[in-house]
Design a protein around this motif. Sequence first.
Motif, PDB file in Angstrom:
ATOM      1  N   PHE A   4       1.885   3.160  25.769  1.00 34.45           N
ATOM      2  CA  PHE A   4       1.210   2.177  24.933  1.00 34.45           C
ATOM      3  C   PHE A   4       2.231   1.123  24.573  1.00 34.45           C
ATOM      4  CE2 PHE A   4       0.123   0.100  21.029  1.00 34.45           C
ATOM      5  CZ  PHE A   4      -1.213  -0.210  21.231  1.00 34.45           C
ATOM      6  N   PRO A   5       1.927  -0.142  24.788  1.00 37.90           N
ATOM      7  CA  PRO A   5       0.700  -0.706  25.345  1.00 37.90           C
ATOM      8  C   PRO A   5       0.810  -0.869  26.857  1.00 37.90           C
ATOM      9  CG  PRO A   5       2.055  -2.485  24.510  1.00 37.90           C
ATOM     10  CD  PRO A   5       2.811  -1.196  24.250  1.00 37.90           C
ATOM     11  N   SER A   6      -0.278  -0.685  27.545  1.00 35.08           N
ATOM     12  CA  SER A   6      -0.355  -0.942  28.987  1.00 35.08           C
ATOM     13  C   SER A   6      -1.821  -1.008  29.390  1.00 35.08           C
ATOM     14  CB  SER A   6       0.354   0.162  29.779  1.00 35.08           C
ATOM     15  OG  SER A   6      -0.347   1.391  29.656  1.00 35.08           O
ATOM     16  N   VAL A   7      -2.078  -1.643  30.510  1.00 31.60           N
ATOM     17  CA  VAL A   7      -3.445  -1.695  31.037  1.00 31.60           C
ATOM     18  C   VAL A   7      -3.926  -0.280  31.298  1.00 31.60           C
ATOM     19  CG1 VAL A   7      -4.853  -2.410  33.014  1.00 31.60           C
ATOM     20  CG2 VAL A   7      -3.269  -4.038  31.962  1.00 31.60           C
ATOM     21  N   GLU A   8      -3.051   0.567  31.840  1.00 38.90           N
ATOM     22  CA  GLU A   8      -3.430   1.955  32.130  1.00 38.90           C
ATOM     23  C   GLU A   8      -3.895   2.666  30.860  1.00 38.90           C
ATOM     24  OE1 GLU A   8      -1.555   6.116  33.913  1.00 38.90           O
ATOM     25  OE2 GLU A   8      -0.235   4.404  33.604  1.00 38.90           O
ATOM     26  N   MET A  33     -12.748  -9.136  23.481  1.00 43.17           N
ATOM     27  CA  MET A  33     -11.765  -9.015  22.407  1.00 43.17           C
ATOM     28  C   MET A  33     -10.366  -8.930  22.990  1.00 43.17           C
ATOM     29  SD  MET A  33     -12.064  -5.031  21.093  1.00 43.17           S
ATOM     30  CE  MET A  33     -10.554  -4.978  20.157  1.00 43.17           C
ATOM     31  N   GLY A  34      -9.401  -9.220  22.154  1.00 44.67           N
ATOM     32  CA  GLY A  34      -8.012  -9.131  22.565  1.00 44.67           C
ATOM     33  C   GLY A  34      -7.230  -8.197  21.661  1.00 44.67           C
ATOM     34  N   ILE A  35      -6.146  -7.702  22.196  1.00 37.05           N
ATOM     35  CA  ILE A  35      -5.201  -6.862  21.457  1.00 37.05           C
ATOM     36  C   ILE A  35      -3.819  -7.461  21.674  1.00 37.05           C
ATOM     37  CG2 ILE A  35      -4.159  -4.569  21.241  1.00 37.05           C
ATOM     38  CD1 ILE A  35      -7.101  -4.420  20.588  1.00 37.05           C
ATOM     39  N   GLN A  36      -3.122  -7.750  20.596  1.00 36.08           N
ATOM     40  CA  GLN A  36      -1.743  -8.228  20.690  1.00 36.08           C
ATOM     41  C   GLN A  36      -0.818  -7.156  20.149  1.00 36.08           C
ATOM     42  OE1 GLN A  36      -0.839 -11.991  18.794  1.00 36.08           O
ATOM     43  NE2 GLN A  36       1.360 -11.644  18.995  1.00 36.08           N
ATOM     44  N   VAL A  37       0.136  -6.766  20.981  1.00 33.78           N
ATOM     45  CA  VAL A  37       1.159  -5.800  20.589  1.00 33.78           C
ATOM     46  C   VAL A  37       2.496  -6.455  20.910  1.00 33.78           C
ATOM     47  CG1 VAL A  37       2.058  -3.465  20.839  1.00 33.78           C
ATOM     48  CG2 VAL A  37      -0.391  -3.903  21.215  1.00 33.78           C
ATOM     49  N   GLY A  38       3.170  -6.944  19.881  1.00 32.05           N
ATOM     50  CA  GLY A  38       4.414  -7.675  20.121  1.00 32.05           C
ATOM     51  C   GLY A  38       4.126  -8.908  20.960  1.00 32.05           C
ATOM     52  N   ASP A  39       4.816  -9.028  22.089  1.00 32.42           N
ATOM     53  CA  ASP A  39       4.608 -10.190  22.960  1.00 32.42           C
ATOM     54  C   ASP A  39       3.758  -9.844  24.182  1.00 32.42           C
ATOM     55  OD1 ASP A  39       6.414  -8.639  24.336  1.00 32.42           O
ATOM     56  OD2 ASP A  39       7.899 -10.230  24.613  1.00 32.42           O
ATOM     57  N   TYR A  68      -9.141 -11.365  18.337  1.00 33.30           N
ATOM     58  CA  TYR A  68      -8.111 -10.440  18.782  1.00 33.30           C
ATOM     59  C   TYR A  68      -7.458  -9.784  17.574  1.00 33.30           C
ATOM     60  CZ  TYR A  68      -4.859 -14.440  18.217  1.00 33.30           C
ATOM     61  OH  TYR A  68      -4.141 -15.513  17.735  1.00 33.30           O
ATOM     62  N   LEU A  69      -6.982  -8.577  17.798  1.00 34.03           N
ATOM     63  CA  LEU A  69      -6.357  -7.778  16.747  1.00 34.03           C
ATOM     64  C   LEU A  69      -4.848  -7.862  16.890  1.00 34.03           C
ATOM     65  CD1 LEU A  69      -8.647  -4.609  16.948  1.00 34.03           C
ATOM     66  CD2 LEU A  69      -8.942  -6.668  15.558  1.00 34.03           C
ATOM     67  N   VAL A  70      -4.170  -8.086  15.768  1.00 35.42           N
ATOM     68  CA  VAL A  70      -2.729  -8.288  15.779  1.00 35.42           C
ATOM     69  C   VAL A  70      -2.061  -7.355  14.781  1.00 35.42           C
ATOM     70  CG1 VAL A  70      -0.862  -9.933  15.406  1.00 35.42           C
ATOM     71  CG2 VAL A  70      -3.047 -10.719  16.316  1.00 35.42           C
ATOM     72  N   GLN A  71      -1.107  -6.585  15.279  1.00 32.95           N
ATOM     73  CA  GLN A  71      -0.212  -5.774  14.439  1.00 32.95           C
ATOM     74  C   GLN A  71       1.131  -5.712  15.155  1.00 32.95           C
ATOM     75  OE1 GLN A  71      -1.884  -2.213  12.169  1.00 32.95           O
ATOM     76  NE2 GLN A  71      -2.659  -1.898  14.229  1.00 32.95           N
ATOM     77  N   SER A  72       2.158  -5.337  14.425  1.00 33.97           N
ATOM     78  CA  SER A  72       3.454  -5.119  15.048  1.00 33.97           C
ATOM     79  C   SER A  72       3.374  -3.855  15.915  1.00 33.97           C
ATOM     80  CB  SER A  72       4.523  -4.934  13.975  1.00 33.97           C
ATOM     81  OG  SER A  72       4.335  -3.681  13.324  1.00 33.97           O
ATOM     82  N   PRO A  73       4.268  -3.715  16.874  1.00 34.94           N
ATOM     83  CA  PRO A  73       4.286  -2.487  17.670  1.00 34.94           C
ATOM     84  C   PRO A  73       4.394  -1.236  16.797  1.00 34.94           C
ATOM     85  CG  PRO A  73       5.607  -4.154  18.749  1.00 34.94           C
ATOM     86  CD  PRO A  73       5.219  -4.705  17.395  1.00 34.94           C
TER      87      PRO A  73
END
Length: 144
Positions: A4-8, A33-39, A68-73
């Motif tokens: 995590f995170p990965s397409v898989e 929807m989008g997911i942001q994990v770091g960059d 999209y959802l945004v949190q730090s890793p």
Amino acid sequence: MPDFPSVEWFKQAADLLNKSDSFKRLGTCDTQMGIQVGDRYFELDFEAFELAHVTEVDAARMDELDFYLVQSPDAWRAMLDDIRANGLATHEYTLNSLDLRSDTEFALGKDYNRRDAFYRFNQTFQDYFDLTAKLKTTYPAGVA
């Protein structure tokens, strides 16, 4: 074991959701929807009774999605660890709680009408993440 995170990782979680009774109980879900994990940025496309597509995208694509959802890793990992430990998100780590208690916006989107999909389909998204309790997840360096 997907990282995590990965397409898989997101695809394996999508498979769990698509095999569950969530859509039968909650109804259709149509949103991008989008997911942001770091960059890193991921797009999840829900179409009727399935999570149909998962792709890694660039930052510019986030503004084109419904929200999209945004949190730090570290925050994502804390949420996923809570889900794994308890079989589902406990109060502090539900998507609603994260959205309400965040100092910055958790669910972002340029168009408030489109961002409403986060609230309208929230339980489907919560089921999606809760089902990840069944995934054996690894975290690369930087996701402490």
